[in-house]
Design a protein around this motif. Structure first.
Motif, PDB file in Angstrom:
ATOM      1  N   ARG A 292      -8.463   0.532 -11.148  1.00 39.45           N
ATOM      2  CA  ARG A 292      -8.093   1.502 -10.115  1.00 39.45           C
ATOM      3  C   ARG A 292      -9.336   1.977  -9.364  1.00 39.45           C
ATOM      4  NH1 ARG A 292      -7.513   6.359  -8.269  1.00 39.45           N
ATOM      5  NH2 ARG A 292      -5.475   7.151  -7.618  1.00 39.45           N
ATOM      6  N   GLY A 293     -10.426   2.229 -10.138  1.00 39.20           N
ATOM      7  CA  GLY A 293     -11.676   2.719  -9.550  1.00 39.20           C
ATOM      8  C   GLY A 293     -12.256   1.717  -8.565  1.00 39.20           C
ATOM      9  N   VAL A 294     -12.251   0.427  -8.961  1.00 35.26           N
ATOM     10  CA  VAL A 294     -12.803  -0.612  -8.080  1.00 35.26           C
ATOM     11  C   VAL A 294     -11.968  -0.694  -6.797  1.00 35.26           C
ATOM     12  CG1 VAL A 294     -13.199  -3.101  -7.869  1.00 35.26           C
ATOM     13  CG2 VAL A 294     -13.741  -1.947 -10.020  1.00 35.26           C
ATOM     14  N   ALA A 295     -10.636  -0.664  -6.957  1.00 38.46           N
ATOM     15  CA  ALA A 295      -9.755  -0.758  -5.780  1.00 38.46           C
ATOM     16  C   ALA A 295      -9.982   0.435  -4.858  1.00 38.46           C
ATOM     17  CB  ALA A 295      -8.296  -0.819  -6.230  1.00 38.46           C
ATOM     18  N   GLU A 296     -10.152   1.619  -5.451  1.00 42.57           N
ATOM     19  CA  GLU A 296     -10.338   2.824  -4.645  1.00 42.57           C
ATOM     20  C   GLU A 296     -11.671   2.768  -3.894  1.00 42.57           C
ATOM     21  OE1 GLU A 296     -10.224   6.532  -6.737  1.00 42.57           O
ATOM     22  OE2 GLU A 296      -8.916   7.365  -5.191  1.00 42.57           O
ATOM     23  N   MET A 297     -12.707   2.209  -4.577  1.00 43.20           N
ATOM     24  CA  MET A 297     -14.021   2.104  -3.930  1.00 43.20           C
ATOM     25  C   MET A 297     -13.932   1.218  -2.696  1.00 43.20           C
ATOM     26  SD  MET A 297     -16.951   2.008  -6.791  1.00 43.20           S
ATOM     27  CE  MET A 297     -17.637   0.500  -6.203  1.00 43.20           C
ATOM     28  N   SER A 298     -13.208   0.083  -2.824  1.00 41.96           N
ATOM     29  CA  SER A 298     -13.136  -0.798  -1.660  1.00 41.96           C
ATOM     30  C   SER A 298     -12.302  -0.158  -0.545  1.00 41.96           C
ATOM     31  CB  SER A 298     -12.616  -2.185  -2.049  1.00 41.96           C
ATOM     32  OG  SER A 298     -11.268  -2.103  -2.362  1.00 41.96           O
ATOM     33  N   LEU A 299     -11.415   0.758  -0.919  1.00 43.98           N
ATOM     34  CA  LEU A 299     -10.631   1.462   0.108  1.00 43.98           C
ATOM     35  C   LEU A 299     -11.490   2.436   0.896  1.00 43.98           C
ATOM     36  CD1 LEU A 299      -7.148   2.688  -1.237  1.00 43.98           C
ATOM     37  CD2 LEU A 299      -7.605   1.298   0.768  1.00 43.98           C
ATOM     38  N   THR A 300     -12.396   3.110   0.160  1.00 46.46           N
ATOM     39  CA  THR A 300     -13.184   4.171   0.800  1.00 46.46           C
ATOM     40  C   THR A 300     -14.512   3.657   1.371  1.00 46.46           C
ATOM     41  OG1 THR A 300     -13.997   4.734  -1.401  1.00 46.46           O
ATOM     42  CG2 THR A 300     -12.226   6.119  -0.521  1.00 46.46           C
ATOM     43  N   SER A 301     -14.845   2.371   1.108  1.00 46.14           N
ATOM     44  CA  SER A 301     -16.152   1.870   1.557  1.00 46.14           C
ATOM     45  C   SER A 301     -16.236   1.750   3.086  1.00 46.14           C
ATOM     46  CB  SER A 301     -16.420   0.491   0.927  1.00 46.14           C
ATOM     47  OG  SER A 301     -15.520  -0.440   1.491  1.00 46.14           O
ATOM     48  N   GLY A 302     -15.082   1.616   3.721  1.00 43.99           N
ATOM     49  CA  GLY A 302     -15.068   1.451   5.178  1.00 43.99           C
ATOM     50  C   GLY A 302     -15.394   0.029   5.604  1.00 43.99           C
ATOM     51  N   LYS A 303     -15.635  -0.874   4.627  1.00 43.35           N
ATOM     52  CA  LYS A 303     -16.024  -2.248   4.998  1.00 43.35           C
ATOM     53  C   LYS A 303     -14.863  -3.233   4.867  1.00 43.35           C
ATOM     54  CE  LYS A 303     -20.667  -1.520   3.232  1.00 43.35           C
ATOM     55  NZ  LYS A 303     -21.310  -1.594   1.927  1.00 43.35           N
ATOM     56  N   ALA A 304     -13.752  -2.780   4.262  1.00 44.32           N
ATOM     57  CA  ALA A 304     -12.658  -3.712   3.984  1.00 44.32           C
ATOM     58  C   ALA A 304     -11.856  -4.029   5.238  1.00 44.32           C
ATOM     59  CB  ALA A 304     -11.739  -3.110   2.927  1.00 44.32           C
ATOM     60  N   THR A 305     -11.378  -5.268   5.315  1.00 46.69           N
ATOM     61  CA  THR A 305     -10.485  -5.635   6.432  1.00 46.69           C
ATOM     62  C   THR A 305      -9.122  -4.988   6.182  1.00 46.69           C
ATOM     63  OG1 THR A 305      -9.656  -7.545   5.240  1.00 46.69           O
ATOM     64  CG2 THR A 305     -11.589  -7.905   6.638  1.00 46.69           C
ATOM     65  N   ASP A 306      -8.256  -5.006   7.194  1.00 46.78           N
ATOM     66  CA  ASP A 306      -6.913  -4.413   7.031  1.00 46.78           C
ATOM     67  C   ASP A 306      -6.182  -5.037   5.857  1.00 46.78           C
ATOM     68  OD1 ASP A 306      -7.419  -2.833   9.112  1.00 46.78           O
ATOM     69  OD2 ASP A 306      -6.066  -3.833  10.555  1.00 46.78           O
ATOM     70  N   GLU A 307      -6.340  -6.366   5.755  1.00 49.92           N
ATOM     71  CA  GLU A 307      -5.623  -7.088   4.693  1.00 49.92           C
ATOM     72  C   GLU A 307      -6.121  -6.645   3.318  1.00 49.92           C
ATOM     73  OE1 GLU A 307      -4.838 -11.655   3.394  1.00 49.92           O
ATOM     74  OE2 GLU A 307      -5.757 -11.276   5.365  1.00 49.92           O
ATOM     75  N   HIS A 308      -7.462  -6.535   3.187  1.00 55.35           N
ATOM     76  CA  HIS A 308      -8.040  -6.098   1.901  1.00 55.35           C
ATOM     77  C   HIS A 308      -7.638  -4.667   1.572  1.00 55.35           C
ATOM     78  CE1 HIS A 308     -11.175  -9.464   2.121  1.00 55.35           C
ATOM     79  NE2 HIS A 308     -10.301  -9.716   1.156  1.00 55.35           N
ATOM     80  N   GLU A 309      -7.592  -3.846   2.631  1.00 54.45           N
ATOM     81  CA  GLU A 309      -7.190  -2.442   2.411  1.00 54.45           C
ATOM     82  C   GLU A 309      -5.772  -2.359   1.871  1.00 54.45           C
ATOM     83  OE1 GLU A 309      -7.521   0.420   5.564  1.00 54.45           O
ATOM     84  OE2 GLU A 309      -9.709   0.331   5.461  1.00 54.45           O
ATOM     85  N   ALA A 310      -4.895  -3.198   2.415  1.00 51.43           N
ATOM     86  CA  ALA A 310      -3.492  -3.182   1.957  1.00 51.43           C
ATOM     87  C   ALA A 310      -3.430  -3.604   0.491  1.00 51.43           C
ATOM     88  CB  ALA A 310      -2.658  -4.119   2.821  1.00 51.43           C
ATOM     89  N   VAL A 311      -4.208  -4.641   0.130  1.00 52.94           N
ATOM     90  CA  VAL A 311      -4.201  -5.120  -1.264  1.00 52.94           C
ATOM     91  C   VAL A 311      -4.754  -4.024  -2.185  1.00 52.94           C
ATOM     92  CG1 VAL A 311      -5.182  -6.823  -2.864  1.00 52.94           C
ATOM     93  CG2 VAL A 311      -4.414  -7.555  -0.608  1.00 52.94           C
ATOM     94  N   ALA A 312      -5.862  -3.397  -1.743  1.00 49.89           N
ATOM     95  CA  ALA A 312      -6.475  -2.354  -2.581  1.00 49.89           C
ATOM     96  C   ALA A 312      -5.525  -1.160  -2.742  1.00 49.89           C
ATOM     97  CB  ALA A 312      -7.805  -1.907  -1.960  1.00 49.89           C
ATOM     98  N   GLY A 313      -4.845  -0.790  -1.644  1.00 50.08           N
ATOM     99  CA  GLY A 313      -3.905   0.337  -1.700  1.00 50.08           C
ATOM    100  C   GLY A 313      -2.782   0.052  -2.675  1.00 50.08           C
ATOM    101  N   ASN A 314      -2.310  -1.179  -2.626  1.00 49.07           N
ATOM    102  CA  ASN A 314      -1.238  -1.600  -3.523  1.00 49.07           C
ATOM    103  C   ASN A 314      -1.703  -1.573  -4.980  1.00 49.07           C
ATOM    104  OD1 ASN A 314       0.876  -3.489  -4.605  1.00 49.07           O
ATOM    105  ND2 ASN A 314       1.395  -3.320  -2.420  1.00 49.07           N
ATOM    106  N   THR A 315      -2.948  -2.013  -5.197  1.00 49.58           N
ATOM    107  CA  THR A 315      -3.497  -2.028  -6.566  1.00 49.58           C
ATOM    108  C   THR A 315      -3.588  -0.598  -7.110  1.00 49.58           C
ATOM    109  OG1 THR A 315      -4.792  -3.950  -5.947  1.00 49.58           O
ATOM    110  CG2 THR A 315      -5.450  -2.847  -7.975  1.00 49.58           C
ATOM    111  N   VAL A 316      -4.062   0.334  -6.265  1.00 52.51           N
ATOM    112  CA  VAL A 316      -4.173   1.736  -6.705  1.00 52.51           C
ATOM    113  C   VAL A 316      -2.791   2.261  -7.103  1.00 52.51           C
ATOM    114  CG1 VAL A 316      -4.695   4.101  -5.945  1.00 52.51           C
ATOM    115  CG2 VAL A 316      -6.259   2.248  -5.366  1.00 52.51           C
TER     116      VAL A 316
END
Ligand code: ADP
Length: 235
Positions: A31-55
């Motif tokens: 969860r922590g790793v997924a949240e970090m990639s969400l808040t990093s500001g570097k993720a693409t829209d697609e990655h953000e959706a995957v990370a959001g889903n993982t959280v």
């Protein structure tokens, strides 16, 4: 033979508890790793959706594991009743106030009908969770324009609480199964939920030396009745 079966059951319960416990840390890390990639500001829209889903999925799993551990703890406490007095009339009124906006949003009326003094002995937080789970189910499984009534009364040495709804009801053959862990009736499997709420409610009721029963008519509604020893008799 009975001793061996008892030992096996105890070992299986311990193993389940250990697995649940051990799963918490890796899931929290994922969860922590997924949240970090969400808040990093570097993720693409697609990655953000995957990370959001993982959280979201991690939160669901953590909630499930925590509830399983809570059930085990409530079961273990069964022999040791807390000396604390809890007024169930207040617990019911507070819970109804909390759930009323959710119920009204859905078009369901939530009515509380309790006396002034319904004292039992026990753990306030457990008893609050018990009532909350029953009301949550009643509201969830009642379509718009329905009514949920939570009533409490004192009868001799017992406190009797009824959570009644005009909802979808439960088929007769499913009633004996609804208190099992992870069981969900056919009609509700498409809705959110994991099937642990009633196991938790039952563990808490039994830990307070009480009983729970249900009567239900499909498409007409269900009534869950909890009886607990009143504070003057429980010791
Ligand atoms: P969950 O609600 O998360 O599925 P529960 O353990 O609380 O799990 O309930 C088990 C099942 O019992 C539910 O999936 C639902 O099918 C049924 N159930 C519980 N409460 C009610 C109710 N008030 N009306 C109709 N069905 C209910």
């Amino acid at each position: 033979m009975l001793d061996r079966i008892q030992k096996l059951v105890t070992e299986m319960k311990e193993m389940t508890e250990n697995i649940a416990h051990d799963l918490r840390s890796p899931i929290t890390r994922i969860r922590g790793v997924a949240e970090m990639s969400l808040t990093s500001g570097k993720a693409t829209d697609e990655h953000e959706a995957v990370a959001g889903n993982t959280v979201e999925e991690c939160d669901r799993l953590l909630e499930m594991i925590n509830t399983m551990l809570y059930i085990s703890r409530a079961e273990a406490r069964a022999e040791k009743l807390s000396p604390q007095e809890v007024n169930m009339a207040e617990v019911i009124r507070d819970a109804c106030e909390l759930f009323r906006p959710v119920a009204e949003d859905k078009g369901v009326s939530l009515i509380s009908d309790v006396g002034t003094d319904l004292r039992v002995r026990g753990e306030l937080q457990d008893l609050q969770r018990m009532i909350a789970n029953l009301i949550d189910n009643a509201v969830n499984y009642t379509p718009p324009h329905g009514v949920v009534t939570v009533a409490g009364e004192s009868n001799h040495k017992l406190i009797i609480i009824r959570v009644e709804d005009t909802g979808i009801g439960i088929a007769a053959h499913e009633i004996p199964r609804i208190f099992r862990r992870f069981y969900r009736c056919d009609r509700s499997r498409s809705q959110p939920g994991v099937g642990l709420g009633l196991s938790l409610v039952q563990a808490i009721v039994q830990a307070h030396r009480g009983e729970i029963s249900v009567s239900s008519v499909p498409n007409a509604g269900s009534t869950f009745t909890v009886t607990l020893p009143s504070a003057s008799t429980a010791s």
